[in-house]
Design a protein around this motif. Sequence first.
Motif, PDB file in Angstrom:
ATOM      1  N   PRO A 582      19.868   0.731  45.223  1.00 11.23           N
ATOM      2  CA  PRO A 582      20.103   1.607  46.384  1.00 11.23           C
ATOM      3  C   PRO A 582      21.396   1.290  47.101  1.00 11.23           C
ATOM      4  N   SER A 583      21.788   0.026  47.086  1.00  7.39           N
ATOM      5  CA  SER A 583      22.997  -0.375  47.810  1.00  7.39           C
ATOM      6  C   SER A 583      24.266   0.124  47.131  1.00  7.39           C
ATOM      7  N   VAL A 584      24.148   0.505  45.837  1.00  3.92           N
ATOM      8  CA  VAL A 584      25.313   0.962  45.084  1.00  3.92           C
ATOM      9  C   VAL A 584      25.271   2.467  44.866  1.00  3.92           C
ATOM     10  N   GLY A 585      24.102   2.993  44.595  1.00  5.79           N
ATOM     11  CA  GLY A 585      23.975   4.436  44.391  1.00  5.79           C
ATOM     12  C   GLY A 585      23.977   4.796  42.910  1.00  5.79           C
ATOM     13  N   GLU A 586      24.376   6.042  42.609  1.00  3.00           N
ATOM     14  CA  GLU A 586      24.262   6.583  41.257  1.00  3.00           C
ATOM     15  C   GLU A 586      25.083   5.813  40.226  1.00  3.00           C
ATOM     16  N   GLU A 587      26.148   5.161  40.665  1.00  2.00           N
ATOM     17  CA  GLU A 587      26.962   4.413  39.709  1.00  2.00           C
ATOM     18  C   GLU A 587      26.201   3.254  39.071  1.00  2.00           C
ATOM     19  N   SER A 588      25.130   2.854  39.686  1.00  2.00           N
ATOM     20  CA  SER A 588      24.364   1.716  39.171  1.00  2.00           C
ATOM     21  C   SER A 588      23.195   2.135  38.286  1.00  2.00           C
ATOM     22  N   ILE A 589      23.016   3.422  38.069  1.00  2.00           N
ATOM     23  CA  ILE A 589      21.859   3.890  37.301  1.00  2.00           C
ATOM     24  C   ILE A 589      21.904   3.315  35.873  1.00  2.00           C
ATOM     25  N   ALA A 590      20.756   2.809  35.447  1.00  2.00           N
ATOM     26  CA  ALA A 590      20.586   2.300  34.082  1.00  2.00           C
ATOM     27  C   ALA A 590      19.167   2.610  33.653  1.00  2.00           C
ATOM     28  N   TYR A 591      18.952   2.504  32.336  1.00  2.00           N
ATOM     29  CA  TYR A 591      17.625   2.780  31.803  1.00  2.00           C
ATOM     30  C   TYR A 591      17.109   1.533  31.113  1.00  2.00           C
ATOM     31  N   ALA A 592      15.776   1.402  31.165  1.00  5.30           N
ATOM     32  CA  ALA A 592      15.155   0.205  30.598  1.00  5.30           C
ATOM     33  C   ALA A 592      13.794   0.560  30.022  1.00  5.30           C
ATOM     34  N   ARG A 593      13.281  -0.360  29.192  1.00  2.76           N
ATOM     35  CA  ARG A 593      11.950  -0.163  28.623  1.00  2.76           C
ATOM     36  C   ARG A 593      11.057  -1.321  29.051  1.00  2.76           C
ATOM     37  N   VAL A 594       9.820  -0.982  29.392  1.00  2.00           N
ATOM     38  CA  VAL A 594       8.853  -1.992  29.831  1.00  2.00           C
ATOM     39  C   VAL A 594       8.356  -2.755  28.611  1.00  2.00           C
ATOM     40  N   MET A 595       8.488  -4.082  28.640  1.00  3.66           N
ATOM     41  CA  MET A 595       8.102  -4.893  27.499  1.00  3.66           C
ATOM     42  C   MET A 595       6.768  -5.605  27.715  1.00  3.66           C
ATOM     43  N   GLY A 596       6.269  -5.651  28.956  1.00  2.44           N
ATOM     44  CA  GLY A 596       5.001  -6.306  29.227  1.00  2.44           C
ATOM     45  C   GLY A 596       4.958  -6.882  30.642  1.00  2.44           C
ATOM     46  N   LEU A 607      16.946  -3.688  29.450  1.00  2.00           N
ATOM     47  CA  LEU A 607      17.891  -2.582  29.616  1.00  2.00           C
ATOM     48  C   LEU A 607      18.195  -1.949  28.258  1.00  2.00           C
ATOM     49  N   THR A 608      18.230  -0.605  28.237  1.00  2.00           N
ATOM     50  CA  THR A 608      18.525   0.122  26.998  1.00  2.00           C
ATOM     51  C   THR A 608      19.821   0.921  27.094  1.00  2.00           C
ATOM     52  N   SER A 609      20.338   1.172  28.318  1.00  2.00           N
ATOM     53  CA  SER A 609      21.612   1.870  28.459  1.00  2.00           C
ATOM     54  C   SER A 609      22.293   1.418  29.739  1.00  2.00           C
ATOM     55  N   SER A 610      23.642   1.634  29.760  1.00  2.00           N
ATOM     56  CA  SER A 610      24.459   1.159  30.883  1.00  2.00           C
ATOM     57  C   SER A 610      24.230  -0.318  31.122  1.00  2.00           C
ATOM     58  N   ILE A 611      24.088  -1.044  30.020  1.00  2.00           N
ATOM     59  CA  ILE A 611      23.754  -2.467  30.120  1.00  2.00           C
ATOM     60  C   ILE A 611      24.885  -3.247  30.777  1.00  2.00           C
ATOM     61  N   GLY A 612      26.113  -2.995  30.314  1.00  2.00           N
ATOM     62  CA  GLY A 612      27.250  -3.745  30.844  1.00  2.00           C
ATOM     63  C   GLY A 612      27.454  -3.509  32.332  1.00  2.00           C
ATOM     64  N   LYS A 613      27.322  -2.243  32.769  1.00  2.00           N
ATOM     65  CA  LYS A 613      27.539  -1.923  34.187  1.00  2.00           C
ATOM     66  C   LYS A 613      26.494  -2.601  35.064  1.00  2.00           C
ATOM     67  N   MET A 614      25.224  -2.478  34.690  1.00  2.00           N
ATOM     68  CA  MET A 614      24.162  -3.097  35.485  1.00  2.00           C
ATOM     69  C   MET A 614      24.290  -4.612  35.466  1.00  2.00           C
ATOM     70  N   ARG A 615      24.651  -5.178  34.301  1.00  2.00           N
ATOM     71  CA  ARG A 615      24.787  -6.618  34.181  1.00  2.00           C
ATOM     72  C   ARG A 615      25.878  -7.130  35.119  1.00  2.00           C
ATOM     73  N   SER A 616      27.009  -6.453  35.193  1.00  2.00           N
ATOM     74  CA  SER A 616      28.105  -6.901  36.055  1.00  2.00           C
ATOM     75  C   SER A 616      27.730  -6.788  37.535  1.00  2.00           C
ATOM     76  N   LEU A 617      26.959  -5.758  37.882  1.00  2.00           N
ATOM     77  CA  LEU A 617      26.528  -5.615  39.281  1.00  2.00           C
ATOM     78  C   LEU A 617      25.549  -6.708  39.679  1.00  2.00           C
ATOM     79  N   LEU A 618      24.722  -7.145  38.714  1.00  2.00           N
ATOM     80  CA  LEU A 618      23.703  -8.150  39.043  1.00  2.00           C
ATOM     81  C   LEU A 618      24.240  -9.574  39.019  1.00  2.00           C
ATOM     82  N   ASP A 619      25.396  -9.773  38.367  1.00  2.00           N
ATOM     83  CA  ASP A 619      25.919 -11.133  38.244  1.00  2.00           C
ATOM     84  C   ASP A 619      26.163 -11.786  39.599  1.00  2.00           C
ATOM     85  N   GLN A 620      26.434 -10.966  40.615  1.00  2.00           N
ATOM     86  CA  GLN A 620      26.705 -11.540  41.954  1.00  2.00           C
ATOM     87  C   GLN A 620      25.443 -12.136  42.579  1.00  2.00           C
TER      88      GLN A 620
END
Length: 626
Positions: A582-596, A607-620
Amino acid sequence: MAKAITSQQDHLCQSLHGAAKQIIEHATEVVRHFDDRQQLEHREDAGRVLDAGRDLQVFVRDLAQMLERGESFASLRHDIRNTVGLVSGYAEILEDEVAHPSPAMNDLKAILKHTEHFLATLDALSALDTELSADSSPVEDLINSLNATAASRTEATFGRKVLLVDDNDSNRELVGLQLNRLGIEVAEARTGNEALAALATKSIDLVLLDLILPDINGYDLLRRIKQDKNWRHLAIIIISGVKDEQSALRCLEAGASDYIVKPVNATLLRARVGALLERKVWEDKESAYLSNLEASYDFIRKVFGRYLSNDVMQRLLYDGDGLTLGGERREVSILLADIRSFSVISQQISPEDCVRLLNNYFAVMTDIIMSYQGTVDEFIGDGILAIFGAPVNDELHSDHAVACALEMQRAVPMVNAFNRENGLPDIDIGIGINSGAVVVGNVGSELRTKYGVVGHNVNIASRIESCTVGGQVLASAETLQHMRATAQWRKMLEVDVKGASDPLKIYDLTAIGEPYSISLPNAERELVPTTTPVELEVRLLQGERLSQNVGTGLLVAFNGRDLLIELDLTLCALEEVQLCLPSVGEESIAYARVMGMDEQQRYHVTLTSSIGKMRSLLDQYREKSP
């Protein structure tokens, strides 16, 4: 003691002498008729007839002397027939070419008549020659030296060129003239060695071969030609002064196409040469057709062999029902592989780079599939559909499909190495496998047909593949039940899929035992806690639509593309969700699959898409190591 000439032989010799004398007289008249300068060429041919008639007179005298001494005239007979051939040959040419009516015509007809009489008399005299029918003669000795070989008529070089092999200049000139009148190009050779040299340097379609040559006798030359792989296809007509059925039979058995006795009748020669050259034309057409057909097969193999196994190619090209519409029920294993988030990747690179990425990926994966006896049924966008167990039965189709899938996942780093070297993005693939009865065969229309596979179990394989994340191989329980090798898996999941009435058991495979011994690298990564929980918006993806319900979750740990989330929504394993900061908005949208879920009811998602973008945002938010 010399054997005296018999009265019958003497009578026949007198008859020969009379025929030769008549030929000379009529030839003299023919020469006299052609006294005009415009008829110089005809006068020269008439002179050749006259000279040959005089030679016949000499030969008859020598023949009679040999008989008086009790000798066989077999050695002289070849030369006599050559000379008779010159008389009849040039007389026939003149008969065809002179104007009608002509004063010379009656004399020419008389020459041909006396020539026929001369030959008939010579044959009668030969029958009385006791030594000719002896057990062995020079010619018979040559014949007996041959091993009969079957003539092989194969592909020949293009063109209508005849090689004329004869040591008699007049014979070559006469026969060459007769062939030239048919529009045939003539190459000449006086000896056997000259003939071999001509064959080595020229494109020859037909050989006219005299049996008596000064260096290599005609039988040996015939044998040498037929034993050479480059020449054995040549049609060879033997021209012989030996009128003997056994000689003709042996020559034909040795590979000759025809056998003509001297003197050569011009009409007969033209007919036989024309027939053999016509056959050569059809052989060339057939050869060209077969070459084009083979070239077409090579083209098909080169183009479609990249996608079809050799078994399918064999069936399409050579089986009578290879392109017949229809199918059969078969137990097979179906493998589907798909590049994760390829839609996003394709939007980020140029079309040329997109095709280059796919071509390399398909090339690597196709080689692996075929190495495990699989058939690439089709490429569906970035996806691969492969069949194991068809078109050729394979009792180990499930083992091969699983081993192939694991090998494909192990090859992804090699594909990514190529991508990085060429400025292309890394990819991940997911693979689903199912086994069971399907219908395989040629499907389509009369205009367009493909070898394919259809049925419920194909749809189930597709559903399983849709549950995968990058680096994962999911297989149905049916696939594992068919396997003979031992499979290892990370976990078993039960999921509801479209087309199945009961929850489907699928296995997250990690390895297969002997004789394959293939395993995936350990994908378990220890999650790193965040410095503070990170708020996430979570929406369930239902097919192609997003749920209107938005759940609020907290990211408490992650590592790479694996996330651990506390969530107020209830999710099932392998469901897809959309994540957003929410703090970033649509630029942070990514898709993932529930593994358990873990023991604290927290969801593990990948994560299944936009992995690099979400990963860089979360590194902080990553907790620093001490």
